[in-house]
Design an enzyme around this catalytic site. Structure first.
Site, PDB file in Angstrom:
ATOM      1  N   LYS A  84      18.085 -18.147  34.760  1.00 46.98           N
ATOM      2  CA  LYS A  84      17.205 -19.313  34.972  1.00 46.98           C
ATOM      3  C   LYS A  84      16.014 -19.238  34.014  1.00 46.98           C
ATOM      4  O   LYS A  84      15.656 -20.227  33.380  1.00 46.98           O
ATOM      5  CB  LYS A  84      16.681 -19.321  36.399  1.00 46.98           C
ATOM      6  CG  LYS A  84      15.495 -20.247  36.633  1.00 46.98           C
ATOM      7  CD  LYS A  84      15.020 -20.283  38.079  1.00 46.98           C
ATOM      8  CE  LYS A  84      13.973 -19.288  38.385  1.00 46.98           C
ATOM      9  NZ  LYS A  84      12.607 -19.606  37.951  1.00 46.98           N
ATOM     10  N   ASN A  85      15.404 -18.045  33.907  1.00 38.95           N
ATOM     11  CA  ASN A  85      14.160 -17.939  33.147  1.00 38.95           C
ATOM     12  C   ASN A  85      14.369 -17.824  31.643  1.00 38.95           C
ATOM     13  O   ASN A  85      13.393 -17.735  30.894  1.00 38.95           O
ATOM     14  CB  ASN A  85      13.311 -16.787  33.699  1.00 38.95           C
ATOM     15  CG  ASN A  85      12.784 -17.125  35.089  1.00 38.95           C
ATOM     16  OD1 ASN A  85      12.874 -18.278  35.537  1.00 38.95           O
ATOM     17  ND2 ASN A  85      12.279 -16.133  35.784  1.00 38.95           N
ATOM     18  N   ARG A 127       7.054 -26.255  38.320  1.00 34.57           N
ATOM     19  CA  ARG A 127       5.869 -25.697  37.670  1.00 34.57           C
ATOM     20  C   ARG A 127       6.176 -25.309  36.245  1.00 34.57           C
ATOM     21  O   ARG A 127       5.353 -25.441  35.346  1.00 34.57           O
ATOM     22  CB  ARG A 127       5.427 -24.443  38.438  1.00 34.57           C
ATOM     23  CG  ARG A 127       4.067 -24.467  39.028  1.00 34.57           C
ATOM     24  CD  ARG A 127       3.647 -23.054  39.328  1.00 34.57           C
ATOM     25  NE  ARG A 127       3.536 -22.311  38.085  1.00 34.57           N
ATOM     26  CZ  ARG A 127       2.469 -22.380  37.299  1.00 34.57           C
ATOM     27  NH1 ARG A 127       1.497 -23.183  37.592  1.00 34.57           N
ATOM     28  NH2 ARG A 127       2.414 -21.664  36.190  1.00 34.57           N
ATOM     29  N   CYS A 182       1.101 -22.218  43.515  1.00 32.70           N
ATOM     30  CA  CYS A 182       2.232 -22.304  44.438  1.00 32.70           C
ATOM     31  C   CYS A 182       2.050 -21.154  45.434  1.00 32.70           C
ATOM     32  O   CYS A 182       1.023 -20.496  45.474  1.00 32.70           O
ATOM     33  CB  CYS A 182       3.548 -22.192  43.679  1.00 32.70           C
ATOM     34  SG  CYS A 182       3.707 -20.633  42.858  1.00 32.70           S
ATOM     35  N   ARG A 229      -1.933 -19.337  39.714  1.00 34.19           N
ATOM     36  CA  ARG A 229      -1.145 -19.617  38.501  1.00 34.19           C
ATOM     37  C   ARG A 229      -1.845 -20.569  37.515  1.00 34.19           C
ATOM     38  O   ARG A 229      -1.399 -21.666  37.243  1.00 34.19           O
ATOM     39  CB  ARG A 229       0.236 -20.143  38.879  1.00 34.19           C
ATOM     40  CG  ARG A 229       0.945 -19.153  39.795  1.00 34.19           C
ATOM     41  CD  ARG A 229       2.360 -19.498  40.049  1.00 34.19           C
ATOM     42  NE  ARG A 229       3.205 -19.123  38.893  1.00 34.19           N
ATOM     43  CZ  ARG A 229       4.523 -19.298  38.892  1.00 34.19           C
ATOM     44  NH1 ARG A 229       5.091 -19.850  39.920  1.00 34.19           N
ATOM     45  NH2 ARG A 229       5.244 -18.946  37.854  1.00 34.19           N
ATOM     46  N   PRO A 230      -3.020 -20.176  37.028  1.00 35.08           N
ATOM     47  CA  PRO A 230      -3.714 -20.986  36.023  1.00 35.08           C
ATOM     48  C   PRO A 230      -2.912 -21.068  34.712  1.00 35.08           C
ATOM     49  O   PRO A 230      -1.939 -20.328  34.540  1.00 35.08           O
ATOM     50  CB  PRO A 230      -5.022 -20.223  35.806  1.00 35.08           C
ATOM     51  CG  PRO A 230      -4.732 -18.842  36.230  1.00 35.08           C
ATOM     52  CD  PRO A 230      -3.702 -18.922  37.311  1.00 35.08           C
ATOM     53  N   ILE A 231      -3.345 -21.969  33.818  1.00 31.91           N
ATOM     54  CA  ILE A 231      -2.663 -22.051  32.510  1.00 31.91           C
ATOM     55  C   ILE A 231      -3.677 -21.912  31.373  1.00 31.91           C
ATOM     56  O   ILE A 231      -3.446 -22.377  30.257  1.00 31.91           O
ATOM     57  CB  ILE A 231      -1.876 -23.373  32.367  1.00 31.91           C
ATOM     58  CG1 ILE A 231      -2.790 -24.590  32.520  1.00 31.91           C
ATOM     59  CG2 ILE A 231      -0.708 -23.439  33.341  1.00 31.91           C
ATOM     60  CD1 ILE A 231      -2.120 -25.901  32.110  1.00 31.91           C
ATOM     61  N   ASP A 232      -4.786 -21.210  31.647  1.00 28.99           N
ATOM     62  CA  ASP A 232      -5.844 -21.062  30.632  1.00 28.99           C
ATOM     63  C   ASP A 232      -5.346 -20.366  29.362  1.00 28.99           C
ATOM     64  O   ASP A 232      -5.720 -20.732  28.244  1.00 28.99           O
ATOM     65  CB  ASP A 232      -7.033 -20.291  31.226  1.00 28.99           C
ATOM     66  CG  ASP A 232      -6.600 -18.967  31.837  1.00 28.99           C
ATOM     67  OD1 ASP A 232      -5.601 -18.950  32.591  1.00 28.99           O
ATOM     68  OD2 ASP A 232      -7.228 -17.939  31.544  1.00 28.99           O
ATOM     69  N   LEU A 233      -4.447 -19.400  29.524  1.00 30.57           N
ATOM     70  CA  LEU A 233      -3.946 -18.672  28.338  1.00 30.57           C
ATOM     71  C   LEU A 233      -3.049 -19.572  27.484  1.00 30.57           C
ATOM     72  O   LEU A 233      -3.043 -19.477  26.253  1.00 30.57           O
ATOM     73  CB  LEU A 233      -3.194 -17.413  28.771  1.00 30.57           C
ATOM     74  CG  LEU A 233      -3.990 -16.428  29.642  1.00 30.57           C
ATOM     75  CD1 LEU A 233      -3.132 -15.214  29.988  1.00 30.57           C
ATOM     76  CD2 LEU A 233      -5.277 -15.990  28.948  1.00 30.57           C
ATOM     77  N   ASP A 283       9.346 -10.364  40.368  1.00 30.60           N
ATOM     78  CA  ASP A 283      10.368 -11.233  40.975  1.00 30.60           C
ATOM     79  C   ASP A 283      11.372 -10.467  41.836  1.00 30.60           C
ATOM     80  O   ASP A 283      12.198 -11.087  42.490  1.00 30.60           O
ATOM     81  CB  ASP A 283      11.131 -12.015  39.901  1.00 30.60           C
ATOM     82  CG  ASP A 283      10.248 -13.033  39.224  1.00 30.60           C
ATOM     83  OD1 ASP A 283      10.669 -13.586  38.187  1.00 30.60           O
ATOM     84  OD2 ASP A 283       9.132 -13.267  39.704  1.00 30.60           O
ATOM     85  N   ARG A 315      16.812 -23.075  43.993  1.00 26.24           N
ATOM     86  CA  ARG A 315      16.127 -23.277  42.701  1.00 26.24           C
ATOM     87  C   ARG A 315      16.577 -22.233  41.692  1.00 26.24           C
ATOM     88  O   ARG A 315      16.555 -22.477  40.482  1.00 26.24           O
ATOM     89  CB  ARG A 315      14.602 -23.179  42.895  1.00 26.24           C
ATOM     90  CG  ARG A 315      13.977 -24.369  43.619  1.00 26.24           C
ATOM     91  CD  ARG A 315      12.482 -24.269  43.586  1.00 26.24           C
ATOM     92  NE  ARG A 315      12.061 -23.853  42.257  1.00 26.24           N
ATOM     93  CZ  ARG A 315      10.959 -23.133  42.024  1.00 26.24           C
ATOM     94  NH1 ARG A 315      10.187 -22.784  43.015  1.00 26.24           N
ATOM     95  NH2 ARG A 315      10.621 -22.782  40.797  1.00 26.24           N
TER      96      ARG A 315
END
Ligand code: EPZ
Length: 415
Positions: free
Chosen positions: A22-23, A92, A116, A121-125, A304, A396
């Site tokens: 999946k990933n 996400r 979630c 789970r920020p996205i600053d990077l 995970d 999922r």
């Protein structure tokens, strides 16, 4: 919500083939929009997250067709750069389209991906890397808009090896002017898979451990790629075999992707042998606790698989300690395991598990994808019947967890 019913206490036995990753599928689908042409992905798992990503690509103007385990994407007619709320909130990982849409269209708009159940789970990077490549960022009503007349190569140092930020940095750099050097990158196998996929499409990328160099302005071409196996699904089934004291062979698995989980499961007493594309686990004696284990970016123990290991350790003799270092709230499955009799205390990113707990079947609820898989494992281990609710979350990431486990002798049905 859909439910899985499990009659526990049966040691798993037999062989099972591991699905595609999946990933890896999600970033490769995002990468396909860099090219005004065709991409064929073989061994692409038929799971909800891939379906959601397919819908997003269709919404952007691509065609996406599934033929069994093959996905055929044609991004020639991609005409939009805005990702709507509908899918961005469901998936996400749609944030992974920032880099490739910026490269392809020079702009991208996406709802701020919320946190979630496993963390903020920020996205600053992600944003910082894209800005260093020349993107201008605007935030309007909880949507983020990035634009750039022309992306140009840069030297970027990631303060943390974020998988998604690394992928977005690579994707944006492929069509940028000049060279980009990304340092401090994530080194998960999915990163290597993305780079191999992009090289096959015509990109020039060198990977040296945590450093990735991309020579921009690549001329990309149609390509056909076979996805690697899903290491987290493989690790999940290793945990299920250990927890049920079973004996299982995983086919189409990559042992090198699972060295840390294999090491920890051996500490519980499991006997594990590996070959080029298979892993055999004899969990008969997997009854020892693990004094201390912590999750970490690859090649450390993957976050995970943390919930799945926790389920196994509820029946180990003695006290086990797990430290979760990657996400800020990934112990919510412990509350559900405690409904089955598990003895778990969690505090400040640490979980203490006392066993053996003699798990009893119960009604439990999946709170996230991997936590749901952990509850299925606990149901396989428990005496009596367990009902796991909220299984759409498991769908999922797992093509058919019931079919796979049933093929190993589990008493499991979907209701
Ligand atoms: C990927 O998520 C995986 N998802 C996750 O798998 C996995 O748990 C995670 O990597 C870690 O291995 C996919 O590949 C689709 P990160 P990602 O960016 O990219 C913080 C599953 O079950 N962070 O490496 O979102 C973040 O909050 C899923 O298959 C920032 O602070 O993970 C987290 O604490 C769950 N700022 C940590 O880094 C940022 O800009 C790791 O996140 C980005 C991340």
């Amino acid at each position: 919500m859909s439910r899985i019913q499990i009659a526990g206490g049966i040691p798993l036995k037999g062989e099972v083939r591991i699905q595609g990753s999946k990933n890896a599928a999600l970033p490769l689908m995002a990468a396909s929009v860099l090219h005004q042409g065709k991409t064929i992905l073989h061994n692409c798992p038929d799971i909800l997250d891939v379906e959601y990503m397919s819908e997003i690509l269709r919404e952007l103007g691509c065609t996406v067709l599934r033929r069994s385990d093959t996905l055929v994407i044609d991004a020639a007619n991609l005409c939009r750069y805005r990702i709507t709320e509908t899918y961005a909130t469901r998936l996400r990982a749609s944030v992974i389209l920032l880099g490739s849409l910026l490269g392809r269209k020079g702009q991208v708009e996406i709802p701020y991906p919320g946190g979630c159940s496993i963390g903020t789970r920020p996205i600053d990077l992600h944003i910082r890397a894209l800005e260093q490549l020349g993107a201008i960022t605007e935030t309007r009503e909880n949507r983020i808009f990035l634009s750039s007349k022309r992306l140009s190569g840069a030297e970027i140092q990631f303060p943390f090896p974020s998988v998604g930020a690394t992928e977005n940095g690579i994707l944006a750099a492929v069509l940028a002017e000049g060279d980009t050097k990304l340092c401090g990158c994530a080194t998960e196998p999915e990163i290597g898979e993305l780079c191999a996929f992009l090289r096959q499409k015509g990109a020039q990328i060198e990977v040296d451990g945590g450093n990735v160099t991309i020579h921009g302005r690549a001329r990309l071409q149609d390509s056909e790629y076979t996805l690697m196996p899903d290491r987290i699904v493989a690790g999940t089934y290793l945990c299920a075999a250990a927890g049920t004291r079973g004996n299982v062979v995983l086919r189409n698995a990559v042992p090198e992707h699972l060295l840390a989980p294999i090491e920890i499961l051996k500490k519980t007493g499991a006997l594990i042998e590996t070959g080029e594309d298979w892993i055999q686990i004899d969990g008969t004696a997997a009854e020892h606790s693990v004094e201390y284990m912590e999750t970490a970016p690859y090649p450390g123990f993957p976050t995970d698989l943390q919930s799945q290991l926790m389920a196994v350790l509820t029946e180990a003799e003695g006290i086990s300690i797990i430290r979760e270092n990657v996400f800020d709230s990934r112990f919510q499955t412990a509350e559900e395991l405690k409904k089955m009799g598990a003895e778990i205390r969690t505090e400040h990113g640490m979980a203490q598990i006392a066993g053996p707990a003699k798990l009893q079947g119960a009604e439990v609820i999946s709170r996230d994808l991997r936590g749901g898989a952990a509850l299925v494992i606990a149901g396989l281990m428990a005496s009596g019947t367990t009902v796991v609710d909220g299984c759409h979350l498991i769908d999922r990431g797992y093509v058919n967890i019931c079919r796979d486990l049933k093929s190993l002798g589990a008493g499991i049905v979907r209701s």
